[in-house]
Write an enzyme that holds these catalytic residues in place. Structure first.
Site, mmCIF file in Angstrom:
data_model
loop_
_atom_site.group_PDB
_atom_site.id
_atom_site.type_symbol
_atom_site.label_atom_id
_atom_site.label_comp_id
_atom_site.label_asym_id
_atom_site.label_seq_id
_atom_site.Cartn_x
_atom_site.Cartn_y
_atom_site.Cartn_z
ATOM 1 N N GLN A 64 -4.561 -2.092 9.909
ATOM 2 C CA GLN A 64 -4.491 -3.393 9.253
ATOM 3 C C GLN A 64 -5.071 -4.486 10.158
ATOM 4 O OE1 GLN A 64 -3.174 -3.563 6.018
ATOM 5 N NE2 GLN A 64 -3.875 -5.690 6.014
ATOM 6 N N LYS B 247 0.849 -1.206 0.000
ATOM 7 C CA LYS B 247 0.000 0.000 0.000
ATOM 8 C C LYS B 247 0.881 1.252 0.000
ATOM 9 C CE LYS B 247 -3.710 -2.539 2.214
ATOM 10 N NZ LYS B 247 -4.423 -2.925 3.427
ATOM 11 N N ASP C 40 -11.231 2.432 4.238
ATOM 12 C CA ASP C 40 -11.639 1.036 4.030
ATOM 13 C C ASP C 40 -13.168 0.924 3.944
ATOM 14 O OD1 ASP C 40 -9.421 -0.608 3.760
ATOM 15 O OD2 ASP C 40 -9.180 -0.971 5.908
#
Ligand code: NAD
Length: 297
Positions: A96, A52, A119
């Site tokens: 994460q 990322k 997200d």
């Protein structure tokens, strides 16, 4: 001829289109900023956050990574979250998953400022998506929609079967494909671990989407002729390779491609699109927070 739906090429195209928007924002002193947070040292998670960060660098997004000691109390992670919520240079960030066992991931998500939740997992953003007013489409489902669109697959009126009902893939994707919208309007069936006669439901699909986490669960006998098959699965299976494993999807690619009209490969299908749509959401967040309008792909 079965069409191979190339997620790698489409993701490259989307990254290219995002670059223009990123430069527009940078010219207005609002270069998009994305932070990744990793609590603990899970090797797979480290690989994901590295990818990322590399993606950010490639397109001109300001990437930042924060490591939190895996043995620290949950409050240490919450402090990082508060700092990122307050930081005007960070337009979006993610924590994460998985977090260590002593931390409740749902509580972590609730603490993320919804306008920075790229997200799309915060309850406010989930609610907005279900209500048909999504702020951020979660990256994998959005990537699947973009792949279908690029392959000229009409979802309107189509029978779509999704195998998997997870919070991050199956459920949001089902909701998006149900929406009264040109990239929705499908009749959606969602299957899961308690579904009976799975093959019956997969065989009648015009579009079959597998998001299960079981290597090659979907074989040719479960797929009708001419079906469009999207394989979300990424599974490591032991193999005689340098790394000792290889990546396979939830679909038996070689068998199913003989029946499908179009199919995504693993790797190179949904995976690169998930990463591209995270960049998309970050650019959208920066545009909304700065009030600088940009054109999104
Ligand atoms: P998950 O474990 O949260 O959910 C799996 C779902 O599959 C569950 O809803 C379960 O009910 C269902 N299921 C399990 N076994 C089944 C069976 N035998 N028959 C029918 N349904 C069954 O998984 P997830 O997070 O949604 O991920 C699914 C897969 O997609 C994994 O391989 C994961 O690595 C991959 N994934 C890929 C991307 C990407 O970017 N390509 C993103 C997220 C997840």
């Amino acid at each position: 001829m079965t069409e191979l739906i190339d997620g790698k090429a489409l993701a490259r195209e989307i990254r290219g289109q995002l670059r223009g928007a990123i430069e527009t924002l940078a010219d207005a002193d609002s270069r998009p900023g994305l932070a990744t947070v990793l609590m603990g040292d899970d090797p797979a998670s480290q690989t994901y956050v590295n990818m990322k960060q590399r993606d950010c660098e490639e397109v001109g997004i300001d990437g930042r990574h924060v490591d939190v000691d895996g043995d620290a109390p949950a409050e240490t992670l919450y402090e990082t979250i508060e700092d990122l919520n307050a930081d005007p240079d960070v337009h979006g960030y993610l924590v994460q998953d998985p977090v260590p066992d002593h931390v409740d991931y749902r509580e972590v998500i609730r603490r993320i400022a919804p306008e920075k939740d790229v997200d799309g997992f915060h309850p406010e953003n989930v609610g907005r998506l279900v209500a048909g007013d999504a702020r951020f489409r979660p990256c994998t489902p959005h990537g699947v929609q973009k792949l279908l669109e690029a392959a000229d697959v009409e979802t309107e009126g189509a029978d779509v079967t999704i195998v998997g009902r997870s919070r991050i893939v199956g459920k949001p994707l089902a909701n998006l494909l149900l929406q009264k919208a040109p990239d929705g309007n499908a009749t959606v069936t969602v299957c899961h671990s308690r579904t009976e006669n799975l093959a019956e439901k997969t065989r009648r699909a015009d579009v079959l989407i597998a998001a299960v986490g079981v290597p090659e669960l979907i074989d040719a006998s479960m797929v009708g002729d001419g079906t469009v098959v999207i394989d979300v699965g990424i599974n490591r299976v032991d193999a005689d390779t340098e790394k000792g494993y290889e990546l396979v999807g939830d679909v038996d690619f070689d068998g199913v491609k003989e029946r499908a009209s179009a199919i995504t490969p693993v790797p190179g299908g949904v995976g690169p699109m998930t990463r591209a749509m995270l960049l998309y959401n970050t650019v959208k967040a920066a545009s909304e927070q700065s009030g600088v309008p940009v054109e999104l792909p």
